[in-house]
Design a protein around this motif. Structure first.
Motif, mmCIF file in Angstrom:
data_model
loop_
_atom_site.group_PDB
_atom_site.id
_atom_site.type_symbol
_atom_site.label_atom_id
_atom_site.label_comp_id
_atom_site.label_asym_id
_atom_site.label_seq_id
_atom_site.Cartn_x
_atom_site.Cartn_y
_atom_site.Cartn_z
ATOM 1 N N UNK A 80 0.823 -1.208 0.000
ATOM 2 C CA UNK A 80 0.000 0.000 0.000
ATOM 3 C C UNK A 80 0.853 1.253 0.000
ATOM 4 N N UNK A 81 1.984 1.220 0.687
ATOM 5 C CA UNK A 81 2.870 2.379 0.717
ATOM 6 C C UNK A 81 3.490 2.632 -0.652
ATOM 7 N N UNK A 82 3.919 1.576 -1.317
ATOM 8 C CA UNK A 82 4.527 1.724 -2.640
ATOM 9 C C UNK A 82 3.507 2.268 -3.641
ATOM 10 N N UNK A 83 2.322 1.710 -3.640
ATOM 11 C CA UNK A 83 1.290 2.165 -4.577
ATOM 12 C C UNK A 83 0.980 3.640 -4.345
ATOM 13 N N UNK A 84 0.906 4.058 -3.084
ATOM 14 C CA UNK A 84 0.595 5.459 -2.776
ATOM 15 C C UNK A 84 1.755 6.387 -3.138
ATOM 16 N N UNK A 85 2.982 5.905 -2.972
ATOM 17 C CA UNK A 85 4.152 6.753 -3.244
ATOM 18 C C UNK A 85 4.297 7.051 -4.731
ATOM 19 N N UNK A 86 3.850 6.107 -5.555
ATOM 20 C CA UNK A 86 3.952 6.284 -7.003
ATOM 21 C C UNK A 86 2.543 6.499 -7.561
ATOM 22 N N UNK A 87 2.066 7.700 -7.402
ATOM 23 C CA UNK A 87 0.699 8.037 -7.807
ATOM 24 C C UNK A 87 0.773 9.275 -8.697
ATOM 25 N N UNK A 88 1.049 9.090 -9.982
ATOM 26 C CA UNK A 88 1.505 10.203 -10.810
ATOM 27 C C UNK A 88 0.403 11.055 -11.427
ATOM 28 N N UNK A 89 0.765 12.294 -11.705
ATOM 29 C CA UNK A 89 0.014 13.091 -12.669
ATOM 30 C C UNK A 89 0.491 12.653 -14.045
ATOM 31 N N UNK A 90 -0.436 12.542 -14.986
ATOM 32 C CA UNK A 90 -0.132 11.940 -16.285
ATOM 33 C C UNK A 90 -0.531 12.882 -17.412
ATOM 34 N N UNK A 91 0.316 12.962 -18.427
ATOM 35 C CA UNK A 91 -0.014 13.694 -19.649
ATOM 36 C C UNK A 91 0.251 12.791 -20.845
ATOM 37 N N UNK A 92 -0.694 12.760 -21.763
ATOM 38 C CA UNK A 92 -0.505 11.999 -23.003
ATOM 39 C C UNK A 92 0.401 12.800 -23.922
ATOM 40 N N UNK A 93 1.404 12.144 -24.487
ATOM 41 C CA UNK A 93 2.380 12.852 -25.303
ATOM 42 C C UNK A 93 1.794 13.207 -26.673
ATOM 43 N N UNK A 94 2.193 14.345 -27.232
ATOM 44 C CA UNK A 94 1.729 14.726 -28.564
ATOM 45 C C UNK A 94 2.057 13.640 -29.583
ATOM 46 N N UNK A 95 1.086 13.301 -30.403
ATOM 47 C CA UNK A 95 1.267 12.288 -31.425
ATOM 48 C C UNK A 95 0.964 10.881 -30.976
#
Length: 212
Positions: A80-95
């Motif tokens: 649970x700690x690992x999953x919470x630590x890696x909780x990213x904001x995400x952007x789809x790359x152009x193209x």
């Protein structure tokens, strides 16, 4: 022809902790775990003797690191700690959208991603411009046990989309990891040589050459 895409750095950008050990420590402490003073050292040490090319899930690594310092903790706290630590904001790359659509027109499409964090690929896709069901298979190193460039992960990807390894085209940004598809007879399209915006035309050229 089947096409697989690397996820992080290829289809999406996702922010990651600048100090993963500290990020995991903070989440462990939130779950009542007494993090040792030398946690940075424990996190950096190797605790699992894995075969070459195998993936070590990060929760397993964290659990062993705690055990190496004789820390008692609730059984699922590390995961649970690992999953919470890696909780990213995400952007789809152009193209990226156009590249996946072009691949879909020519055959099955998969994600083939190195990722040692459970659930992260799924959560990343949810936050991207893509839907999970757009892909015929989603292969992750934490799920299959092998990291690119290990041939096993590419063989599994080809099998999951129903093509021979020699008919798998893999798109990625890392020459060493993603270029590993060539070890099973597949074709690597690396972003340094083939930017996402050029992928539709490149895939069309490949399809025409196979038909001629």
């Amino acid at each position: 022809m089947g096409v697989s895409f690397d996820l992080f750095g290829t289809l999406v950008t996702a922010d990651r902790p600048s100090d993963p050990a500290a990020a995991v420590a903070a989440e462990l402490e939130r779950r009542g775990v007494d993090v040792p003073d030398d946690w940075a050292d424990a996190y950096a040490e190797s605790h699992i003797d894995a075969p070459e090319g195998a993936e070590v899930p990060l929760p397993a690594h964290v659990s062993r690191a705690l055990e190496s310092r004789n820390v008692d903790y609730e059984r699922n706290a590390a995961r649970r700690a690992v999953v919470a630590a890696f909780d990213p904001a995400v952007e789809t790359r152009p193209g990226a959208r156009e590249a996946v659509d072009a691949a879909r027109e020519r055959g099955p499409v998969a994600i083939c991603s190195n990722c040692s964090v459970p659930e992260l690929v799924g959560r990343t896709l949810v936050r991207s411009a893509f839907e999970r069901d757009e892909f015929d298979a989603v292969i992750t190193s934490v799920g299959c046990g092998w990291r690119k460039p290990a041939p096993q992960i590419f063989e599994l990807t080809a099998d999951q989309v129903g093509v021979d390894s020699s008919d798998l085209v893999h798109v990625g940004d890392d020459r060493r990891a993603d270029g590993g598809v060539e070890s099973v007879g597949g074709t690597a399209l690396l972003l340094a040589d083939h930017p996402l915006e050029t992928l539709p035309a490149r895939l069309a050229e490949r399809e025409e050459s196979q038909q001629s």
